[in-house]
Design an enzyme around this catalytic site. Structure first.
Site, PDB file in Angstrom:
ATOM      1  N   ASP A 147       0.890  -1.159   0.000  1.00 51.01           N
ATOM      2  CA  ASP A 147       0.000   0.000   0.000  1.00 51.01           C
ATOM      3  C   ASP A 147       0.925   1.205   0.000  1.00 51.01           C
ATOM      4  OD1 ASP A 147      -1.660   2.120   0.463  1.00 51.01           O
ATOM      5  OD2 ASP A 147      -2.711   1.227   2.171  1.00 51.01           O
ATOM      6  N   SER A 174      -0.545  10.257 -17.772  1.00 45.23           N
ATOM      7  CA  SER A 174      -1.813  10.322 -18.502  1.00 45.23           C
ATOM      8  C   SER A 174      -1.688  11.280 -19.675  1.00 45.23           C
ATOM      9  CB  SER A 174      -2.924  10.806 -17.564  1.00 45.23           C
ATOM     10  OG  SER A 174      -4.100  11.132 -18.274  1.00 45.23           O
ATOM     11  N   TYR A 196      -6.957  15.283 -10.770  1.00 43.51           N
ATOM     12  CA  TYR A 196      -6.203  14.155 -11.326  1.00 43.51           C
ATOM     13  C   TYR A 196      -5.185  14.638 -12.353  1.00 43.51           C
ATOM     14  CZ  TYR A 196      -5.298   9.971 -14.152  1.00 43.51           C
ATOM     15  OH  TYR A 196      -4.698   8.961 -14.843  1.00 43.51           O
ATOM     16  N   LYS A 237      -0.975  14.459 -12.256  1.00 43.96           N
ATOM     17  CA  LYS A 237      -0.157  13.785 -13.257  1.00 43.96           C
ATOM     18  C   LYS A 237       0.853  14.737 -13.904  1.00 43.96           C
ATOM     19  CE  LYS A 237      -1.771   9.577 -12.997  1.00 43.96           C
ATOM     20  NZ  LYS A 237      -0.928   8.439 -12.597  1.00 43.96           N
TER      21      LYS A 237
END
Length: 271
Positions: free
Chosen positions: A67, A151, A187, A191
């Site tokens: 984790d 991304s 998000y 990135k």
């Protein structure tokens, strides 16, 4: 017989991570694949599926509980891996998530803060801590590669030119408050930060001969962001296996000429 190449991937039991493990496991080359997962049960279930699908694979998959938001978990994983392996050849930072939908019902200071903090804590800070911990094993490899899964939405040039993804809404009406419209901004911003993180690892590891990449796997129908794979397919998303095969190509050295950049299957992604 040459030793098996050793690859460690976080978030390897699902999504693009799983497809990457699958592509490596199905390839004719022999690999030792360390499948990082928060849940060993889920990792073992995924491994069982792959073994039944590819019974003649030359590779092996080993579940590793990781984790990356838990420092004790990272340290325990490092001790486990280093007790069995003298090195890692490829480190794939795949674990990540989008939390922008936390702002769907209300854009209060607390929901905004939660979405942004969760995005950066997982996608940037935890990725940095995990990488920092495992670098000694990577530097012991004779052909080390360090991958960060970013991304297509991280491209500042793409955002500035208006070439946003199909899932990003156009500008809302004038006035305030604005209604919630999908923009994936927390998000996307995390990135962008990940790309900068990658560039700093390029700087630090250049004397060590490590090939460092940010991987832009493309618009794929994964569970990222909570929209659901079928909904994403309606927007034109491709199959996650496309991303897995591409990442496996990078692991095999097929994009070494583009090290230090954000690479996609179609070329180099503009910053």
């Amino acid at each position: 017989m040459a030793d098996k190449s050793i690859a460690l991937i976080t978030g390897g039991n699902t999504g693009i991570g799983y497809e990457t493990v699958k592509a490596l496991y199905a390839s004719p080359e022999a690999h030792t694949i360390l499948m990082g997962s928060r849940s060993l049960d889920k990792a073992n279930a995924a491994i069982s599926t792959l073994k039944s699908e590819f019974p003649d694979s030359k590779s092996e998959i080993v579940p590793i509980q990781i984790d990356i938001e838990d420092d004790a978990s990272i340290e325990a994983a490092f001790k486990e891996v280093s007790s069995k392996h003298t090195h890692i050849d490829t480190l794939i930072n795949n674990a990540g998530a989008s939390f922008d939908l936390l702002m769907r019902t209300s854009s209060t200071p607390s929901t905004i803060r939660s979405a942004w903090n969760k995005s950066y804590t997982l996608n940037v800070t935890s990725t940095q801590v995990f990488t920092h911990t495992f670098i000694p094993l990577l530097l012991a490899s004779t052909s080390p590669r360090l991958l960060f899964i970013t991304s297509g939405l991280s491209s500042l040039a793409g955002a500035a030119s208006g070439s946003n993804a199909k899932t990003i809404a156009s500008a809302p009406p004038a006035g305030w408050p604005k209604p919630f419209t999908p923009s994936h901004i927390a998000y996307r911003s995390s990135k962008v930060a990940l790309n900068m993180l990658m560039l700093d690892w390029v700087r630090m590891l250049e004397p060590d001969g490590v090939k460092v990449f940010a991987i832009s796997p493309g618009f794929l129908a994964t569970g990222l962001g909570g929209m659901g794979s079928e909904m994403l397919r309606k927007f034109g998303a491709g199959e996650p296996s496309v991303g897995g095969e591409f990442i496996a190509d990078v692991v095999r050295g097929e994009r070494d000429g583009d090290a230090g950049k954000v690479v996609s299957k179609d070329g180099v992604q503009p910053w």
